[in-house]
Design a protein around this motif. Structure first.
Motif, mmCIF file in Angstrom:
data_model
loop_
_atom_site.group_PDB
_atom_site.id
_atom_site.type_symbol
_atom_site.label_atom_id
_atom_site.label_comp_id
_atom_site.label_asym_id
_atom_site.label_seq_id
_atom_site.Cartn_x
_atom_site.Cartn_y
_atom_site.Cartn_z
ATOM 1 N N THR A 24 -6.496 -14.452 -2.343
ATOM 2 C CA THR A 24 -6.290 -15.042 -1.020
ATOM 3 C C THR A 24 -4.827 -15.361 -0.727
ATOM 4 O O THR A 24 -4.293 -14.965 0.311
ATOM 5 C CB THR A 24 -7.133 -16.324 -0.871
ATOM 6 N N ILE A 25 -4.176 -16.073 -1.648
ATOM 7 C CA ILE A 25 -2.810 -16.509 -1.368
ATOM 8 C C ILE A 25 -1.846 -15.320 -1.351
ATOM 9 O O ILE A 25 -0.861 -15.324 -0.612
ATOM 10 C CB ILE A 25 -2.371 -17.596 -2.370
ATOM 11 N N ILE A 26 -2.109 -14.279 -2.134
ATOM 12 C CA ILE A 26 -1.230 -13.108 -2.111
ATOM 13 C C ILE A 26 -1.766 -12.030 -1.156
ATOM 14 O O ILE A 26 -1.135 -11.715 -0.142
ATOM 15 C CB ILE A 26 -1.046 -12.523 -3.525
ATOM 16 N N ILE A 27 -2.936 -11.451 -1.480
ATOM 17 C CA ILE A 27 -3.405 -10.275 -0.729
ATOM 18 C C ILE A 27 -3.800 -10.625 0.709
ATOM 19 O O ILE A 27 -3.434 -9.918 1.652
ATOM 20 C CB ILE A 27 -4.562 -9.586 -1.476
ATOM 21 N N CYS A 28 -4.534 -11.723 0.889
ATOM 22 C CA CYS A 28 -4.930 -12.103 2.253
ATOM 23 C C CYS A 28 -3.717 -12.494 3.097
ATOM 24 O O CYS A 28 -3.682 -12.229 4.303
ATOM 25 C CB CYS A 28 -5.946 -13.249 2.222
ATOM 26 N N THR A 29 -2.730 -13.127 2.468
ATOM 27 C CA THR A 29 -1.511 -13.486 3.206
ATOM 28 C C THR A 29 -0.777 -12.237 3.664
ATOM 29 O O THR A 29 -0.279 -12.168 4.800
ATOM 30 C CB THR A 29 -0.581 -14.339 2.329
ATOM 31 N N ILE A 30 -0.714 -11.237 2.794
ATOM 32 C CA ILE A 30 -0.062 -9.980 3.164
ATOM 33 C C ILE A 30 -0.775 -9.336 4.355
ATOM 34 O O ILE A 30 -0.144 -8.888 5.321
ATOM 35 C CB ILE A 30 -0.025 -9.022 1.953
ATOM 36 N N THR A 31 -2.117 -9.312 4.299
ATOM 37 C CA THR A 31 -2.886 -8.764 5.426
ATOM 38 C C THR A 31 -2.617 -9.568 6.698
ATOM 39 O O THR A 31 -2.419 -9.003 7.778
ATOM 40 C CB THR A 31 -4.388 -8.769 5.117
ATOM 41 N N GLY A 32 -2.623 -10.896 6.559
ATOM 42 C CA GLY A 32 -2.372 -11.757 7.708
ATOM 43 C C GLY A 32 -1.015 -11.513 8.334
ATOM 44 O O GLY A 32 -0.881 -11.459 9.564
ATOM 45 N N LEU A 33 0.013 -11.347 7.495
ATOM 46 C CA LEU A 33 1.362 -11.093 8.010
ATOM 47 C C LEU A 33 1.450 -9.740 8.712
ATOM 48 O O LEU A 33 2.172 -9.589 9.708
ATOM 49 C CB LEU A 33 2.379 -11.166 6.874
ATOM 50 N N VAL A 34 0.737 -8.748 8.189
ATOM 51 C CA VAL A 34 0.699 -7.436 8.850
ATOM 52 C C VAL A 34 0.135 -7.578 10.262
ATOM 53 O O VAL A 34 0.689 -7.061 11.237
ATOM 54 C CB VAL A 34 -0.142 -6.435 8.028
ATOM 55 N N THR A 44 -13.739 -6.122 1.010
ATOM 56 C CA THR A 44 -13.661 -6.054 2.467
ATOM 57 C C THR A 44 -13.172 -7.366 3.063
ATOM 58 O O THR A 44 -12.621 -7.369 4.170
ATOM 59 C CB THR A 44 -15.033 -5.702 3.064
ATOM 60 N N GLY A 45 -13.357 -8.475 2.342
ATOM 61 C CA GLY A 45 -12.864 -9.753 2.836
ATOM 62 C C GLY A 45 -11.364 -9.761 3.018
ATOM 63 O O GLY A 45 -10.836 -10.435 3.903
ATOM 64 N N ASN A 46 -10.648 -8.995 2.181
ATOM 65 C CA ASN A 46 -9.194 -8.954 2.271
ATOM 66 C C ASN A 46 -8.707 -8.049 3.392
ATOM 67 O O ASN A 46 -7.595 -8.224 3.893
ATOM 68 C CB ASN A 46 -8.599 -8.454 0.944
ATOM 69 N N ILE A 47 -9.505 -7.071 3.778
ATOM 70 C CA ILE A 47 -9.145 -6.174 4.874
ATOM 71 C C ILE A 47 -9.807 -6.628 6.170
ATOM 72 O O ILE A 47 -9.146 -6.818 7.189
ATOM 73 C CB ILE A 47 -9.551 -4.725 4.541
ATOM 74 N N SER A 48 -11.122 -6.811 6.125
ATOM 75 C CA SER A 48 -11.869 -7.172 7.330
ATOM 76 C C SER A 48 -11.909 -8.685 7.557
ATOM 77 O O SER A 48 -11.796 -9.148 8.689
ATOM 78 C CB SER A 48 -13.305 -6.651 7.231
ATOM 79 N N GLY A 49 -12.078 -9.443 6.469
ATOM 80 C CA GLY A 49 -12.279 -10.886 6.588
ATOM 81 C C GLY A 49 -11.095 -11.611 7.184
ATOM 82 O O GLY A 49 -11.253 -12.481 8.041
#
Length: 553
Positions: free
Chosen positions: A311-321, A80-85
């Motif tokens: 974080t550097i891949i999946i969280c960045t992708i979420t952030g860019l979305v 959930t940290g990658n989607i919600s966080g």
């Protein structure tokens, strides 16, 4: 219950949410990065070779392969940290928060390398023949600090419920109900049975399942994310630029977003970064202890990849979305949660720069700046407030088109509402309107701004289901290894049964108290672990040097 919640929030204010905590976390990562000469860069290629099985030997001690140990650990962090966080960090700190999540991940790659290596070095074989490891073992066997090891293990058991179990189940049930309409009791019942079938089989079954779930869930999520990114490709460059430029200035007000100071964005970015990749927390070393190898450093190499992927891949992708779609600064129709809603005294206008600046300073906890909470009565006719003297702030934004209803939005309220110290007294009143949104709801809205349209929100729901379920699987293993340390292997089966029962209970319950308890438990895990690896810094360097000497031979 409210008193207990206030107590845990008070503790968290002195611990994880305190200004000093990010500096401790990043400071340890920065120290080891320099002390070990940037291992996250120098050893990156070798880490991929290890995880692909180049150095695997079937007869080495352990319960599973390097790859499956990695996917088990990743299943605990990719959740959930990658989607919600990420959405929550950007909601609080703007684009700058994503930069500090990157910084936490980059330094966290080294922290993971160190904690996994040292924990793997002091792992033990239990009575049932399985491997058990984690920070509690090096605290006990190497530092001779039994009391510290016990405290860490207890905190791990608490966190297994507070981080990996109850909130994950509640998040899944809420998401599935809002998207597909299935009752939480049904979702909780089905998933708790599936969870039991997986975790009752131990680490080998857990590793086998996570090795399939993790790649699948990452693929589904990334496809949906790039459908948004490519649809908004003209905004990607400016989004990246804002992440970097705002990192050292803070984020200015934009749209409904009232802005964030540098200090606030830094604190929230680091805090969410830890929640996402768990570097320094001491949880991942428990999973890596099961890997088949005689070389602790080689397993440490594998763990370097975790914060990078998570974080550097999946969280960045979420952030860019979120950033490229622009939804983070837009107000959306939603039902207001009590915890997000405050009535302020006076009327504030977004077109007035003085009003915006005052709210900006207040919401960012700038010392000396205080906006008074409203206390009084509000007259409401047919769902709309007819009296003034107040401003409703929801999710850190000025709420618009606010309506008050009873039971449902189709039953508008008429009468007088009492407000005490900024809070609505009457519990039965439903408040709806337009405001900023955060967490999974923000990500779900962002996913509808791509080529898949409204179908994008289903990708988020499915992703959340897989991410959260795999997190629950991984944390069950962390908890049972902690129970093994505390009470022996016989305590594991009762723990697993209670863990599955908790997963069902949380689907239909309020887990706010559990989240608050978990926030404290995470820090109680993290601080002893950081202290321990600093104590063993020289041993760590010697272990790395010895490993490379063997590699040369």
């Amino acid at each position: 219950m409210e008193g207990l919640l206030d107590f845990f929030n008070l503790l968290d204010g002195f611990l994880g949410s305190a200004a000093w905590f990010p500096y401790i976390l990043l400071g340890v990562g920065a120290f080891f990065t320099i002390y070990l000469k940037f291992p996250q860069i120098r050893f990156f290629k070798h880490a991929w070779l290890v995880v692909t099985g180049k150095f695997d030997k079937a007869d080495e001690p352990g319960d599973t392969t390097h790859f499956r140990a990695l996917t088990t650990a990743l299943s605990g962090t990719v959740g959930t940290g990658n989607i919600s966080g990420v959405a929550f960090a950007i909601f609080l700190g703007g684009p700058a928060a994503l930069f500090w999540m990157w910084a936490t991940a980059f330094l966290g790659m080294t922290t993971k390398f160190v904690e996994v290596t040292l924990s793997h070095k002091y792992r033990v074989k239990t009575e049932d023949g399985s491997m058990a490891g984690g920070p509690m073992y090096y605290m006990d066997r190497r530092l001779n600090m039994k009391w510290l090891a016990v405290a860490f293990a207890i905190a791990t058991v608490i966190s297994s419920f507070g981080t990996g179990n109850l909130p994950q189940s509640n998040g899944i049930a809420t998401s599935i109900e809002s998207t597909f309409g299935f009752a939480p009791v049904v979702v909780g019942g089905v998933l708790s049975v599936l969870l039991g079938l997986v975790i009752l089989g131990g680490i080998k079954r857990i590793a086998a399942v996570t090795s399939r779930i993790v790649p699948l869930m990452a693929l589904i999520y990334i496809v949906g994310a790039f459908a948004v990114i490519f649809a908004n490709i003209e905004n990607v460059g400016p989004a990246f630029a804002s992440v970097v430029s705002d990192a050292f200035t803070g984020s200015a007000a934009a749209g409904g977003f009232l802005g964030a100071t540098l200090a606030y964005a830094f604190n929230r970015g680091v805090n969410r970064g830890l929640f996402s990749n768990e570097a320094g927390q001491g949880s991942a070393p428990i999973a890596h202890a099961a890997a088949k190898t005689k070389e602790p450093v080689s397993e440490g190499m594998v763990s370097i990849l975790e914060p990078f992927i998570d974080t550097i891949i999946i969280c960045t992708i979420t952030g860019l979305v979120i950033l490229s779609s622009g939804v983070w600064k837009e107000k959306h129709q939603n039902t207001f949660d009590r915890s997000d809603m405050t009535f302020f005294a006076g009327q504030y206008d977004e077109s007035n720069s003085e009003d915006i600046n005052k709210l900006f300073l207040h919401l960012n906890n700038v010392e000396g700046e205080k906006v008074e909470n409203f206390t009084g009565q509000i007259n409401v006719v047919n769902g709309t407030a007819t009296s003034g003297g107040f401003t409703l702030i929801n999710s850190r934004s000025i709420a618009e088109d606010v309506t008050y209803s009873v039971g449902s939005s189709e039953d508008p309220f008429t009468g007088t509402l009492k407000i005490e110290d900024g809070a609505l007294v009457k519990e039965s009143i439903i408040v709806e309107g337009k405001s900023l949104v955060h967490s999974a709801n923000l990500t779900a809205i962002a996913f509808t701004r791509g080529y898949f349209g409204e179908f994008g929100k289903y990708i988020v729901s499915i992703g959340l289901l897989l991410f959260a379920f795999s997190t629950a699987i991984a944390w069950s293993y962390y908890g049972d290894r902690a129970m093994t340390y505390l009470l022996g292997p016989r305590s594991v089966m009762p723990y697993r049964v209670i863990y599955c029962a908790g997963f069902f209970w949380a689907a239909v319950s309020d887990t706010t108290l559990v989240w608050a308890l978990s926030a404290v438990a995470i820090v109680v895990m993290t601080l002893p672990n950081l202290f321990g690896i600093m104590m063993l810094r020289k041993e760590m360097k010697e272990s790395v040097n010895e490993y490379w000497e063997k590699q040369k031979k």
